[in-house]
Structure formats: C-alpha cells, structure tokens
Design a protein around this motif. Structure first.
Motif, mmCIF file in Angstrom:
data_model
loop_
_atom_site.group_PDB
_atom_site.id
_atom_site.type_symbol
_atom_site.label_atom_id
_atom_site.label_comp_id
_atom_site.label_asym_id
_atom_site.label_seq_id
_atom_site.Cartn_x
_atom_site.Cartn_y
_atom_site.Cartn_z
ATOM 1 N N ALA A 14 32.457 24.818 44.686
ATOM 2 C CA ALA A 14 32.607 25.440 43.365
ATOM 3 C C ALA A 14 31.856 26.771 43.315
ATOM 4 O O ALA A 14 32.337 27.738 42.719
ATOM 5 C CB ALA A 14 32.112 24.505 42.272
ATOM 6 N N LEU A 15 30.684 26.826 43.944
ATOM 7 C CA LEU A 15 29.940 28.092 44.006
ATOM 8 C C LEU A 15 30.742 29.130 44.780
ATOM 9 O O LEU A 15 30.868 30.279 44.345
ATOM 10 C CB LEU A 15 28.565 27.902 44.639
ATOM 11 N N PHE A 16 31.296 28.724 45.914
ATOM 12 C CA PHE A 16 32.101 29.651 46.710
ATOM 13 C C PHE A 16 33.276 30.176 45.892
ATOM 14 O O PHE A 16 33.549 31.382 45.876
ATOM 15 C CB PHE A 16 32.591 28.976 47.991
ATOM 16 N N ALA A 17 33.964 29.289 45.201
ATOM 17 C CA ALA A 17 35.098 29.702 44.368
ATOM 18 C C ALA A 17 34.658 30.660 43.272
ATOM 19 O O ALA A 17 35.359 31.627 42.960
ATOM 20 C CB ALA A 17 35.778 28.474 43.765
ATOM 21 N N LEU A 18 33.505 30.412 42.687
ATOM 22 C CA LEU A 18 32.961 31.285 41.646
ATOM 23 C C LEU A 18 32.684 32.682 42.202
ATOM 24 O O LEU A 18 32.996 33.697 41.562
ATOM 25 C CB LEU A 18 31.687 30.661 41.079
ATOM 26 N N LEU A 19 32.103 32.741 43.411
ATOM 27 C CA LEU A 19 31.819 34.030 44.046
ATOM 28 C C LEU A 19 33.099 34.781 44.385
ATOM 29 O O LEU A 19 33.196 35.994 44.146
ATOM 30 C CB LEU A 19 30.974 33.826 45.305
ATOM 31 N N VAL A 20 34.084 34.061 44.915
ATOM 32 C CA VAL A 20 35.364 34.690 45.242
ATOM 33 C C VAL A 20 36.016 35.238 43.969
ATOM 34 O O VAL A 20 36.494 36.375 43.940
ATOM 35 C CB VAL A 20 36.295 33.701 45.977
ATOM 36 N N ALA A 21 36.009 34.463 42.916
ATOM 37 C CA ALA A 21 36.610 34.890 41.650
ATOM 38 C C ALA A 21 35.901 36.115 41.079
ATOM 39 O O ALA A 21 36.547 37.003 40.514
ATOM 40 C CB ALA A 21 36.587 33.741 40.643
ATOM 41 N N ALA A 22 34.591 36.171 41.231
ATOM 42 C CA ALA A 22 33.825 37.313 40.713
ATOM 43 C C ALA A 22 34.221 38.609 41.413
ATOM 44 O O ALA A 22 34.125 39.691 40.819
ATOM 45 C CB ALA A 22 32.327 37.062 40.869
ATOM 46 N N HIS A 23 34.668 38.522 42.659
ATOM 47 C CA HIS A 23 35.027 39.709 43.425
ATOM 48 C C HIS A 23 36.494 40.103 43.262
ATOM 49 O O HIS A 23 36.879 41.200 43.671
ATOM 50 C CB HIS A 23 34.731 39.481 44.914
ATOM 51 N N GLN A 24 37.301 39.245 42.659
ATOM 52 C CA GLN A 24 38.722 39.552 42.502
ATOM 53 C C GLN A 24 38.906 40.809 41.657
ATOM 54 O O GLN A 24 38.274 40.975 40.618
ATOM 55 C CB GLN A 24 39.459 38.382 41.869
ATOM 56 N N GLY A 25 39.757 41.689 42.130
ATOM 57 C CA GLY A 25 40.068 42.906 41.391
ATOM 58 C C GLY A 25 39.081 44.032 41.610
ATOM 59 O O GLY A 25 39.279 45.121 41.074
ATOM 60 N N LEU A 26 38.022 43.786 42.379
ATOM 61 C CA LEU A 26 37.035 44.835 42.638
ATOM 62 C C LEU A 26 37.376 45.560 43.929
ATOM 63 O O LEU A 26 37.813 44.940 44.900
ATOM 64 C CB LEU A 26 35.630 44.222 42.764
ATOM 65 N N ASP A 27 37.152 46.875 43.939
ATOM 66 C CA ASP A 27 37.296 47.586 45.202
ATOM 67 C C ASP A 27 36.045 47.324 46.042
ATOM 68 O O ASP A 27 35.105 46.656 45.588
ATOM 69 C CB ASP A 27 37.543 49.083 44.974
ATOM 70 N N ALA A 28 36.028 47.810 47.270
ATOM 71 C CA ALA A 28 34.930 47.505 48.198
ATOM 72 C C ALA A 28 33.579 47.950 47.644
ATOM 73 O O ALA A 28 32.583 47.222 47.752
ATOM 74 C CB ALA A 28 35.191 48.160 49.551
ATOM 75 N N GLU A 29 33.528 49.114 47.037
ATOM 76 C CA GLU A 29 32.253 49.619 46.501
ATOM 77 C C GLU A 29 31.764 48.764 45.334
ATOM 78 O O GLU A 29 30.581 48.418 45.244
ATOM 79 C CB GLU A 29 32.405 51.077 46.061
ATOM 80 N N ALA A 30 32.654 48.417 44.421
ATOM 81 C CA ALA A 30 32.265 47.572 43.292
ATOM 82 C C ALA A 30 31.840 46.184 43.774
ATOM 83 O O ALA A 30 30.910 45.584 43.220
ATOM 84 C CB ALA A 30 33.413 47.466 42.295
ATOM 85 N N SER A 31 32.490 45.689 44.805
ATOM 86 C CA SER A 31 32.135 44.393 45.373
ATOM 87 C C SER A 31 30.727 44.434 45.961
ATOM 88 O O SER A 31 29.931 43.507 45.772
ATOM 89 C CB SER A 31 33.159 44.005 46.444
ATOM 90 N N ARG A 32 30.401 45.516 46.668
ATOM 91 C CA ARG A 32 29.035 45.671 47.209
ATOM 92 C C ARG A 32 28.008 45.770 46.098
ATOM 93 O O ARG A 32 26.911 45.206 46.198
ATOM 94 C CB ARG A 32 28.975 46.896 48.124
ATOM 95 N N ARG A 33 28.350 46.472 45.018
ATOM 96 C CA ARG A 33 27.418 46.576 43.874
ATOM 97 C C ARG A 33 27.191 45.214 43.232
ATOM 98 O O ARG A 33 26.065 44.874 42.866
ATOM 99 C CB ARG A 33 27.933 47.574 42.846
ATOM 100 N N LEU A 34 28.263 44.432 43.103
ATOM 101 C CA LEU A 34 28.133 43.076 42.556
ATOM 102 C C LEU A 34 27.190 42.247 43.429
ATOM 103 O O LEU A 34 26.281 41.589 42.918
ATOM 104 C CB LEU A 34 29.504 42.404 42.463
ATOM 105 N N ASP A 35 27.404 42.282 44.742
ATOM 106 C CA ASP A 35 26.547 41.527 45.654
ATOM 107 C C ASP A 35 25.090 41.982 45.541
ATOM 108 O O ASP A 35 24.173 41.155 45.487
ATOM 109 C CB ASP A 35 27.022 41.664 47.100
ATOM 110 N N ALA A 36 24.879 43.290 45.507
ATOM 111 C CA ALA A 36 23.513 43.815 45.415
ATOM 112 C C ALA A 36 22.857 43.387 44.108
ATOM 113 O O ALA A 36 21.679 42.979 44.090
ATOM 114 C CB ALA A 36 23.529 45.338 45.534
ATOM 115 N N ARG A 37 23.574 43.472 43.017
ATOM 116 C CA ARG A 37 23.018 43.084 41.716
ATOM 117 C C ARG A 37 22.701 41.591 41.687
ATOM 118 O O ARG A 37 21.656 41.181 41.180
ATOM 119 C CB ARG A 37 24.004 43.445 40.597
ATOM 120 N N LEU A 38 23.576 40.784 42.260
ATOM 121 C CA LEU A 38 23.336 39.344 42.319
ATOM 122 C C LEU A 38 22.079 39.043 43.135
ATOM 123 O O LEU A 38 21.248 38.231 42.734
ATOM 124 C CB LEU A 38 24.558 38.630 42.910
ATOM 125 N N VAL A 39 21.938 39.710 44.283
ATOM 126 C CA VAL A 39 20.738 39.518 45.112
ATOM 127 C C VAL A 39 19.487 39.882 44.322
ATOM 128 O O VAL A 39 18.491 39.149 44.345
ATOM 129 C CB VAL A 39 20.828 40.345 46.414
#
Length: 65
Positions: A14-39
């Motif tokens: 469920a955590l994996f699915a949540l992470l995948v869903a959070a990245h849907q629709g994001l370009d590579a840069e926005a995806s990296r920003r999401l990961d950095a903010r989460l960290v």
C-alpha cells in the motif's frame, strides 16, 4: 537513537502504491522535488542526526550495488 530496520509497515504494498500514485502526472524534475521534500519531511520527523547518518550510509551502500 539507532537506525531501526525492523519491518514495521503493516502493508508495504500500500505504501508503494501510494508513492507511485503521488508521482503520477509529474515530470522528472517535479518527481525529484517530491522525493526530496518527502526525504526532508521524514528526516525532520526523525530528528536525530546519528540515525539519519546511518540511514544515508545504508541507502548509499545499497545504491552502489
């Protein structure tokens, strides 16, 4: 505090699915920003530099394999 790597997630899929869903629709840069903010949010929640250092080293070691 020491890094606790004991599995504690009741539903890791469920955590994996949540992470995948959070990245849907994001370009590579926005995806990296999401990961950095989460960290940063989770690091702040942990709040212990020694534990964070251990986590970074462990993640770095596994990334180099």
């Amino acid at each position: 505090m020491s890094l606790d790597t004991t599995p504690r997630l009741a539903d890791p899929d469920a955590l994996f699915a949540l992470l995948v869903a959070a990245h849907q629709g994001l370009d590579a840069e926005a995806s990296r920003r999401l990961d950095a903010r989460l960290v940063l949010l989770l690091a702040n929640h942990i709040g212990d530099m020694a534990t964070l250092r251990q986590a970074i080293e462990r993640a770095k070691d596994s990334a180099q394999r």
